[in-house]
Write an enzyme that holds these catalytic residues in place. Structure first.
Site, mmCIF file in Angstrom:
data_model
loop_
_atom_site.group_PDB
_atom_site.id
_atom_site.type_symbol
_atom_site.label_atom_id
_atom_site.label_comp_id
_atom_site.label_asym_id
_atom_site.label_seq_id
_atom_site.Cartn_x
_atom_site.Cartn_y
_atom_site.Cartn_z
ATOM 1 N N GLN A 71 -3.249 5.871 15.920
ATOM 2 C CA GLN A 71 -2.911 4.126 15.305
ATOM 3 C C GLN A 71 -1.531 3.923 15.316
ATOM 4 O OE1 GLN A 71 -4.294 3.316 11.020
ATOM 5 N NE2 GLN A 71 -6.015 2.979 11.642
ATOM 6 N N HIS A 79 -4.182 -2.829 2.215
ATOM 7 C CA HIS A 79 -3.450 -2.364 4.238
ATOM 8 C C HIS A 79 -3.713 -3.090 5.048
ATOM 9 C CE1 HIS A 79 -5.135 1.544 2.937
ATOM 10 N NE2 HIS A 79 -4.451 2.105 3.894
ATOM 11 N N GLU A 105 0.813 -0.939 -0.030
ATOM 12 C CA GLU A 105 -0.142 0.018 0.257
ATOM 13 C C GLU A 105 1.089 1.305 0.026
ATOM 14 O OE1 GLU A 105 -1.077 3.285 2.089
ATOM 15 O OE2 GLU A 105 -0.350 1.944 2.986
ATOM 16 N N PHE A 124 -12.357 -1.631 7.404
ATOM 17 C CA PHE A 124 -11.304 -0.549 8.315
ATOM 18 C C PHE A 124 -10.773 -1.183 9.295
ATOM 19 C CE2 PHE A 124 -15.252 0.786 5.838
ATOM 20 C CZ PHE A 124 -15.332 1.629 4.801
ATOM 21 N N LEU A 125 -11.550 -2.278 10.228
ATOM 22 C CA LEU A 125 -11.087 -2.633 11.304
ATOM 23 C C LEU A 125 -9.961 -4.158 11.579
ATOM 24 C CD1 LEU A 125 -11.271 -3.146 14.288
ATOM 25 C CD2 LEU A 125 -13.210 -4.445 13.852
ATOM 26 N N GLY A 126 -10.231 -4.836 10.284
ATOM 27 C CA GLY A 126 -8.787 -5.772 9.652
ATOM 28 C C GLY A 126 -7.674 -4.999 9.483
ATOM 29 N N ASP A 127 -7.600 -4.111 9.019
ATOM 30 C CA ASP A 127 -5.937 -3.840 9.345
ATOM 31 C C ASP A 127 -5.730 -3.099 11.013
ATOM 32 O OD1 ASP A 127 -5.998 -0.531 8.558
ATOM 33 O OD2 ASP A 127 -7.056 -0.981 7.461
ATOM 34 N N GLN A 128 -6.868 -2.609 11.861
ATOM 35 C CA GLN A 128 -6.594 -1.867 12.366
ATOM 36 C C GLN A 128 -5.898 -2.966 13.526
ATOM 37 O OE1 GLN A 128 -9.148 1.284 13.856
ATOM 38 N NE2 GLN A 128 -9.580 1.501 11.835
#
Length: 344
Positions: A102, A308, A12, A284-288
């Site tokens: 983050q 990401h 990314e 959105f939560l997956g990569d966080q």
């Protein structure tokens, strides 16, 4: 001194590589050298919002840093001993507060501490503060991490001026997260806000999202309306589904000339799209979750495997060795599992 070498243009190729790499440097105590930072972007190198995250981690870990300036394409970060502190991050623009967090949250989880960040709370290309408070922290709490985020003032593009306070308790009990699919939606909730704008903007956004969700699901929909003052005007909405597993969400921002009804509908449609594959974790939560899951173990089903997410897995594995297995193609639903949990 053995450096972890990171190619900042990998995958990314954005600021997330920096945030994850520097956070992991603090957690593991390993010095990191990141080169070719954002090399493929129109304005390569460090941008102000990346710099704020790095400087916050420098303060938390008493690090030695080289190349921490806007436009720099190489960064060297040598962490010292991290200790609980109150970290102040004064972003003078509408730079994203949540992107700074983050970087800060994973590192702070291992020492504890508190923070005060000014900047943008609801800005394009980054999670909104409401998403972080109600979706991300909800998942992290299931993993045993206790953190609080308090929104004192909204900040929109271009003026910023948002204010967020918070604290993180030291992460004592790290619980594996197993969240593959949702079976039942208990209710929909959300926050529709209007800052320096008439109250009807928040009302119309909420109503439009409610109508869209009610047309497809017969569960309660409770969207809070919020009207506030700050440095400049702005509006937005976050809606989330409370399932029997985690929360999945959709959001949208208002802009001049964009009807409030369109904003509300966009957020609802994004949420519906995330719910369709019936996976427990939205895109959105997956990569966080990746930097946290490395230390808890477990497996998650994600509505979409994003670039990401795959990039974040790669960064984690530069520090910790083989940790994850990703099943599924980019752009498709999939499963991410921890095959070897990291010890700290």
């Amino acid at each position: 001194m053995e450096w972890v070498e990171i190619d900042g243009s990998y995958g990314e190729g954005g600021g997330q590589i920096l945030r994850t790499a520097v956070a992991l440097s603090v957690i593991t105590g390993k010095p990191v050298r990141i080169h070719r930072i954002r090399a493929n972007r129109p304005n390569p190198g460090l941008r102000p919002q990346h710099l704020h995250g790095i400087l916050a981690l420098k303060k938390l870990s008493n690090a030695r840093v080289k190349g921490a300036k806007v436009g720099s394409t190489v960064l060297e970060f040598v962490p010292g001993r991290a200790e609980p502190k109150h970290i102040k991050v004064p972003i003078k623009t509408a730079g994203s507060i949540t992107l700074v967090l983050q970087a800060l949250l994973p590192a702070m989880a291992f020492v504890g501490g508190s923070f005060e960040v000014t900047g943008g709370t609801d800005v394009p290309w980054s999670p909104s503060v409401d998403y972080l408070r109600h979706v991300t922290l909800f998942a992290l709490e299931k993993m045993g991490l206790r953190a609080e985020i308090e929104l004192r003032r909204r900040g929109h593009y271009p003026k910023g001026g948002g204010l967020v306070l918070g604290r993180v308790e030291r992460w004592e009990e790290r619980k594996p997260l197993v969240a593959l699919e949702w079976r039942k939606i208990e209710r929909f909730a959300g926050i529709s806000h209007a800052t320096n704008l008439p109250a009807h903007v928040a009302e119309r956004q909420a109503k439009s999202a409610e109508e869209k969700l009610r047309s497809l699901y017969s569960v309660p929909v409770e969207i809070e309306r919020e009207v506030s003052r700050s440095l400049g005007p702005g509006s937005g909405i976050v809606v989330w589904a409370e399932t029997d597993s985690l929360r999945l969400a959709g959001d949208a921002l208002g802009k001049r000339g964009k009807p409030a009804e369109v904003v509300g509908r966009e957020a609802a449609e994004e949420l519906i799209e995330q719910l369709t594959p019936r996976k427990a974790v939205d895109r959105f939560l997956g990569d966080q979750l990746i930097p946290f899951m490395a230390f808890t173990g477990g497996e998650i089903g994600v509505a979409e495997i994003t670039n990401h997410l795959v990039t974040n897995v790669w960064v984690v594995e530069q520090f910790l060795g083989r940790t994850f297995e990703v099943e599924g193609e980019i752009g498709e639903p999939g499963v991410v599992r921890v095959v070897r949990k990291a010890e700290v």
